[in-house]
Design a protein around this motif. Sequence first.
Motif, PDB file in Angstrom:
ATOM      1  N   ASP A  39      -5.188   9.904   3.977  1.00  0.00           N
ATOM      2  CA  ASP A  39      -5.684   8.972   2.785  1.00  0.00           C
ATOM      3  C   ASP A  39      -6.756   9.931   2.135  1.00  0.00           C
ATOM      4  N   ILE A  40      -6.185  10.369   1.093  1.00  0.00           N
ATOM      5  CA  ILE A  40      -7.265  11.465   0.236  1.00  0.00           C
ATOM      6  C   ILE A  40      -8.552  10.670  -0.391  1.00  0.00           C
ATOM      7  N   SER A  41      -8.359   9.396  -0.331  1.00  0.00           N
ATOM      8  CA  SER A  41      -9.614   8.627  -0.981  1.00  0.00           C
ATOM      9  C   SER A  41     -10.692   8.451   0.179  1.00  0.00           C
ATOM     10  N   MET A  42     -10.389   8.554   1.313  1.00  0.00           N
ATOM     11  CA  MET A  42     -11.351   8.304   2.525  1.00  0.00           C
ATOM     12  C   MET A  42     -11.635   9.540   2.986  1.00  0.00           C
ATOM     13  N   ASP A  43     -11.171  10.635   2.989  1.00  0.00           N
ATOM     14  CA  ASP A  43     -11.436  12.168   3.285  1.00  0.00           C
ATOM     15  C   ASP A  43     -11.307  13.245   2.350  1.00  0.00           C
ATOM     16  N   LEU A  44     -12.307  13.724   1.920  1.00  0.00           N
ATOM     17  CA  LEU A  44     -12.035  14.825   0.823  1.00  0.00           C
ATOM     18  C   LEU A  44     -11.410  15.977   1.322  1.00  0.00           C
ATOM     19  N   GLY A  45     -11.542  16.170   2.742  1.00  0.00           N
ATOM     20  CA  GLY A  45     -10.826  17.377   3.315  1.00  0.00           C
ATOM     21  C   GLY A  45      -9.489  17.164   3.115  1.00  0.00           C
ATOM     22  N   PHE A  46      -8.765  16.031   3.045  1.00  0.00           N
ATOM     23  CA  PHE A  46      -7.268  15.825   2.903  1.00  0.00           C
ATOM     24  C   PHE A  46      -6.970  16.183   1.170  1.00  0.00           C
ATOM     25  N   ARG A  47      -7.920  15.627   0.486  1.00  0.00           N
ATOM     26  CA  ARG A  47      -7.737  15.925  -0.988  1.00  0.00           C
ATOM     27  C   ARG A  47      -7.626  17.383  -1.163  1.00  0.00           C
ATOM     28  N   GLU A  48      -8.470  17.993  -0.668  1.00  0.00           N
ATOM     29  CA  GLU A  48      -8.621  19.877  -0.818  1.00  0.00           C
ATOM     30  C   GLU A  48      -7.444  20.327  -0.138  1.00  0.00           C
ATOM     31  N   GLU A  49      -6.938  19.743   1.057  1.00  0.00           N
ATOM     32  CA  GLU A  49      -5.645  20.299   1.879  1.00  0.00           C
ATOM     33  C   GLU A  49      -4.453  20.066   0.695  1.00  0.00           C
ATOM     34  N   LEU A  50      -4.302  18.863   0.001  1.00  0.00           N
ATOM     35  CA  LEU A  50      -3.143  18.515  -0.697  1.00  0.00           C
ATOM     36  C   LEU A  50      -3.445  19.598  -2.027  1.00  0.00           C
ATOM     37  N   GLY A  55      -1.105  23.611  -5.292  1.00  0.00           N
ATOM     38  CA  GLY A  55      -1.363  24.636  -5.859  1.00  0.00           C
ATOM     39  C   GLY A  55      -1.951  24.180  -7.156  1.00  0.00           C
ATOM     40  N   SER A  56      -2.741  22.978  -7.094  1.00  0.00           N
ATOM     41  CA  SER A  56      -3.192  22.526  -8.370  1.00  0.00           C
ATOM     42  C   SER A  56      -4.569  21.735  -8.016  1.00  0.00           C
ATOM     43  N   LYS A  57      -5.311  21.561  -9.247  1.00  0.00           N
ATOM     44  CA  LYS A  57      -6.647  20.917  -8.781  1.00  0.00           C
ATOM     45  C   LYS A  57      -6.516  19.438  -9.021  1.00  0.00           C
ATOM     46  N   ASP A  58      -5.449  18.991  -9.974  1.00  0.00           N
ATOM     47  CA  ASP A  58      -5.155  17.840 -10.258  1.00  0.00           C
ATOM     48  C   ASP A  58      -4.121  17.124  -9.263  1.00  0.00           C
ATOM     49  N   VAL A  59      -4.297  16.308  -8.135  1.00  0.00           N
ATOM     50  CA  VAL A  59      -3.355  15.913  -7.233  1.00  0.00           C
ATOM     51  C   VAL A  59      -3.289  14.310  -7.399  1.00  0.00           C
ATOM     52  N   ARG A  60      -2.301  13.838  -7.378  1.00  0.00           N
ATOM     53  CA  ARG A  60      -2.264  12.213  -7.414  1.00  0.00           C
ATOM     54  C   ARG A  60      -1.139  11.821  -6.263  1.00  0.00           C
ATOM     55  N   PRO A  61      -1.498  10.755  -5.406  1.00  0.00           N
ATOM     56  CA  PRO A  61      -0.655  10.599  -4.377  1.00  0.00           C
ATOM     57  C   PRO A  61       0.234   9.426  -4.837  1.00  0.00           C
ATOM     58  N   ALA A  62       1.086   9.118  -4.170  1.00  0.00           N
ATOM     59  CA  ALA A  62       1.685   9.573  -2.902  1.00  0.00           C
ATOM     60  C   ALA A  62       2.217  10.709  -3.129  1.00  0.00           C
ATOM     61  N   VAL A  63       2.211  11.594  -2.008  1.00  0.00           N
ATOM     62  CA  VAL A  63       3.051  12.910  -2.040  1.00  0.00           C
ATOM     63  C   VAL A  63       3.719  12.784  -0.680  1.00  0.00           C
ATOM     64  N   LEU A  64       4.750  13.284  -0.301  1.00  0.00           N
ATOM     65  CA  LEU A  64       5.598  13.150   0.862  1.00  0.00           C
ATOM     66  C   LEU A  64       5.847  14.645   1.402  1.00  0.00           C
ATOM     67  N   PHE A  65       5.699  14.902   2.533  1.00  0.00           N
ATOM     68  CA  PHE A  65       6.162  16.028   3.216  1.00  0.00           C
ATOM     69  C   PHE A  65       6.806  15.787   4.353  1.00  0.00           C
ATOM     70  N   THR A  66       7.963  16.510   4.695  1.00  0.00           N
ATOM     71  CA  THR A  66       8.716  16.249   5.722  1.00  0.00           C
ATOM     72  C   THR A  66       9.201  17.539   6.437  1.00  0.00           C
ATOM     73  N   LYS A  67       9.319  18.071   7.534  1.00  0.00           N
ATOM     74  CA  LYS A  67       9.385  19.220   8.184  1.00  0.00           C
ATOM     75  C   LYS A  67       8.936  20.396   7.511  1.00  0.00           C
ATOM     76  N   GLY A  68       7.803  20.123   7.271  1.00  0.00           N
ATOM     77  CA  GLY A  68       7.035  21.370   6.455  1.00  0.00           C
ATOM     78  C   GLY A  68       7.392  21.801   5.135  1.00  0.00           C
ATOM     79  N   ARG A  69       8.091  20.797   4.630  1.00  0.00           N
ATOM     80  CA  ARG A  69       8.377  21.059   3.078  1.00  0.00           C
ATOM     81  C   ARG A  69       7.837  19.740   2.187  1.00  0.00           C
ATOM     82  N   MET A  70       7.561  20.254   1.299  1.00  0.00           N
ATOM     83  CA  MET A  70       7.365  18.898   0.250  1.00  0.00           C
ATOM     84  C   MET A  70       8.587  18.324  -0.261  1.00  0.00           C
ATOM     85  N   VAL A  71       8.809  17.035  -0.055  1.00  0.00           N
ATOM     86  CA  VAL A  71       9.921  16.060  -0.880  1.00  0.00           C
ATOM     87  C   VAL A  71       9.592  15.718  -2.185  1.00  0.00           C
ATOM     88  N   GLY A  72       8.126  15.201  -2.476  1.00  0.00           N
ATOM     89  CA  GLY A  72       7.805  15.152  -3.678  1.00  0.00           C
ATOM     90  C   GLY A  72       6.886  13.855  -3.770  1.00  0.00           C
TER      91      GLY A  72
END
Length: 132
Positions: A39-50, A55-72
């Motif tokens: 939850d990027i709204s509750m943990d700034l570390g997760f926002r920075e990780e995302l 590779g962008s400063k502007d990130v908007r959830p929901a973003v899904l990753f599976t098996k080490g790859r970004m689904v979208g």
Amino acid sequence: MKVVVLYTTTLRGIKKTFDKCNMVWSVIGSYDVCVIERDISMDLGFREELRMLMGSKDVRPAVLFTKGRMVGGAAEVMRLEEEGKLGLLLEGIPKAVNCEDCGGLRVVMCNVCNGSCKVLIQGEMMSKKCSN
């Protein structure tokens, strides 16, 4: 690594984003796979990780990753679901283990006050955290 990671937000400030996160949760939940929620709204570390992963400063959830790859994001997840391809991406992911206390809802209500304990203080109704 066989995991599903969902970057999401639980803040309702931007209704459209909140609704997209819930929509993706609902779709992923229907597959009964283990999901790690960030939850990027509750943990700034997760926002920075995302931000780093995207590779962008502007990130908007929901973003899904599976098996080490970004689904979208939500649009990609919904498109894959409609095409019947999302299930293939989730194959081999361990099944979800539902918590006995919350039943998988991720919220536990107090048995005493049901999460809405109100007390009368000096003639005025005030909210108070339950002491249990």
